[in-house]
Design an enzyme around this catalytic site. Structure first.
Site, short mmCIF file in Angstrom:
data_model
loop_
_atom_site.label_atom_id
_atom_site.label_comp_id
_atom_site.label_asym_id
_atom_site.label_seq_id
_atom_site.Cartn_x
_atom_site.Cartn_y
_atom_site.Cartn_z
N ARG A 1 94.37 -18.10 19.60
CA ARG A 1 94.83 -19.42 19.16
C ARG A 1 94.10 -20.47 19.97
O ARG A 1 93.85 -20.30 21.17
CB ARG A 1 96.35 -19.55 19.37
CG ARG A 1 96.93 -20.83 18.76
CD ARG A 1 98.42 -20.95 19.10
NE ARG A 1 99.20 -19.89 18.52
CZ ARG A 1 99.71 -19.93 17.29
NH1 ARG A 1 99.47 -20.97 16.51
NH2 ARG A 1 100.43 -18.93 16.83
N GLY A 2 93.71 -21.56 19.32
CA GLY A 2 92.98 -22.62 20.02
C GLY A 2 93.11 -23.94 19.30
O GLY A 2 93.91 -24.08 18.36
N GLY B 1 92.76 -23.80 15.47
CA GLY B 1 93.74 -23.11 14.66
C GLY B 1 94.04 -21.76 15.28
O GLY B 1 94.35 -21.66 16.47
N VAL C 1 93.19 -17.13 14.93
CA VAL C 1 92.52 -15.99 14.32
C VAL C 1 93.53 -14.86 14.27
O VAL C 1 94.19 -14.55 15.28
CB VAL C 1 91.28 -15.56 15.13
CG1 VAL C 1 90.63 -14.33 14.47
CG2 VAL C 1 90.27 -16.69 15.21
N LYS D 1 90.07 -16.37 10.30
CA LYS D 1 90.22 -17.60 11.05
C LYS D 1 90.87 -18.64 10.15
O LYS D 1 90.34 -18.97 9.10
CB LYS D 1 88.84 -18.08 11.51
CG LYS D 1 88.83 -19.36 12.33
CD LYS D 1 87.40 -19.68 12.77
CE LYS D 1 87.31 -20.93 13.62
NZ LYS D 1 85.92 -21.18 14.06
N ASP E 1 77.66 -24.16 20.94
CA ASP E 1 78.80 -23.74 21.77
C ASP E 1 78.60 -22.32 22.28
O ASP E 1 79.50 -21.48 22.18
CB ASP E 1 80.09 -23.87 20.97
CG ASP E 1 81.34 -23.89 21.86
OD1 ASP E 1 81.20 -24.17 23.07
OD2 ASP E 1 82.44 -23.64 21.34
#
Length: 406
Positions: free
Chosen positions: A24-25, A28, A30, A45, A139
């Site tokens: 979770r992040g 949203g 996964v 996701k 990223d």
């Protein structure tokens, strides 16, 4: 949002039964799912409504990646996309754990240099593919590199999470910036950006695998930049002149006919910005340059291991060049002696060389193709990438079907 276990997610072609929350992040979450028809496990996701555009962007990036017709890309296989309760959903092959979790499971005990080579080679292949397609990931970090299967395919990895990726030719310095430990000086100083920021991120990943700790601190940009300058030197004065944020961290000292940029002291930085920075000790404290990284390991008894370590450090210096135009490109890095093991070829009968070669050969054995993969090209259903996302409008019927399958 709160997605319950046993919820059924429905796309145009598949039904997925939610089994577990994987991560979770801010984007949203996964979830681990099972395809109702085939029992295959996949990762889905679900992007927050507020991050919907990020999900669409990621789908478009994978559409671009489908254009690559070569072999393995070492990039996660994208299966399809759809919508669930107005949340954008992307389905991927199921992988294992990320590199940060892997090192944490080892109590942050670093990897051997010949193990780092195996990971570096795969990730350089991924960056080479991205460069050829003019895509920048933006990223690169340990959290976005997944092991495929620690048991059956140890050291095999794939690059994931393209939610912040962009076409290189349209890149600019967005509000979002990658974590400080992986943030390049190009981003901190607002230089013109290109895919060289991904090579910097990979260099930071490899340094982390070697040290078991982040090379660069993650508390404040000034502190991070000061460690970079200490270990790597400052960017060229001409380049600094074009940095939109150079004046925040550097002062211009003018001579009669020339000028130079000097990093501000902590006092000067505080006077100009009002930001208090404390330079704390870290893994970098006893280093004056990257060559000193060899001091972080016991002196190798085998001269070949020492030669290999020095070759690794040489590649790392080229990946962490403060001047992005001089930073090594993926193809050139793949041809560096550390990756090709050319520096060890004269001693092919050595047990260290044989073990190193075996690790490389094993991980580079051709991976079987997976249906609906981005690397499979035409076998990927066109609707999975090009159509409007499917909206889950018949959940009761889907749930009933799932229950019948069970």
């Amino acid at each position: 949002f709160n997605l319950q276990k046993n919820t059924v997610l429905v796309s145009k072609t598949n039904q997925f039964l939610v089994e577990d929350l994987m991560a979770r992040g801010g984007y949203g979450c996964v979830v681990k799912c099972r395809k109702v028809e085939t029992e295959e496990r996949v990762a889905i996701k679900l992007v927050k409504r507020s991050q919907y555009d990020s999900g669409v962007n990621e789908m478009k990036i994978f559409k671009t990646l489908r254009q690559f017709k070569g072999g393995n890309t070492n990039i996660v296989k994208f299966l399809e996309h759809f919508e669930h309760n107005n949340h954008f959903c992307l389905a991927f092959e199921m992988l294992d754990i990320n590199l940060y979790e892997f090192i944490r499971c080892r109590y942050f005990f670093p990897l051997d240099v010949n193990e780092i080579r195996v990971l570096a080679q795969q990730l350089l292949v991924a960056l080479k593919v991205l460069k050829e397609l003019r895509v920048t990931h933006r990223d690169i970090k340990c959290d976005n590199i997944m092991l495929v299967d620690r048991v059956s395919q140890p050291l095999r990895v794939k690059l994931i999470d393209f939610g912040l990726s962009t076409r290189t030719y349209s890149m600019r310095n967005y509000v979002f910036k990658q974590p400080l430990s992986y943030r390049s000086p190009d981003v901190i100083l607002d230089f013109p950006l290109d895919e060289a920021i991904d090579m910097w991120g990979l260099g930071c990943v490899l340094a982390f695998l070697y040290l078991g700790r982040h090379l660069f601190p993650s508390r404040a940009e000034y502190e991070t930049l000061s460690v970079m300058v200490k270990l790597l030197g400052k960017p060229h004065d001409t380049l600094l002149t074009f940095g939109l944020s150079t004046g925040r961290f550097f002062k211009c000292v003018k001579g009669e006919f020339t000028y130079t940029w000097l990093l501000k002291t902590t006092e000067e930085y505080y006077n100009d910005s009002g930001e208090v920075v404390v330079l704390r000790p870290g893994v970098h404290s006893d280093l004056s340059c990257l060559d000193d990284l060899q001091k972080k390991r016991p002196e190798p008894k085998n001269p070949l291991e020492k030669r290999d370590l020095l070759s690794f450090i040489d590649l790392l210096k080229k990946m962490l060049d403060m001047n992005p135009s001089r930073r090594i490109a993926p193809l050139k890095a793949l041809n560096h002696e550390f990756i090709t093991m050319a520096h060890l070829s004269a001693d092919s009968s050595s047990s260290y060389v044989i073990a190193s070669q075996t690790k490389m050969i094993k991980v580079n054995e051709e991976e079987p193709e997976v249906e609906n993969s981005t690397s499979a090209g035409p076998s990927l259903p066109q609707e999975s990438l090009d159509s409007t996302p499917h909206v889950d409008g018949n959940k009761d019927s889907a749930k009933k079907t799932a229950e019948q399958k069970q």
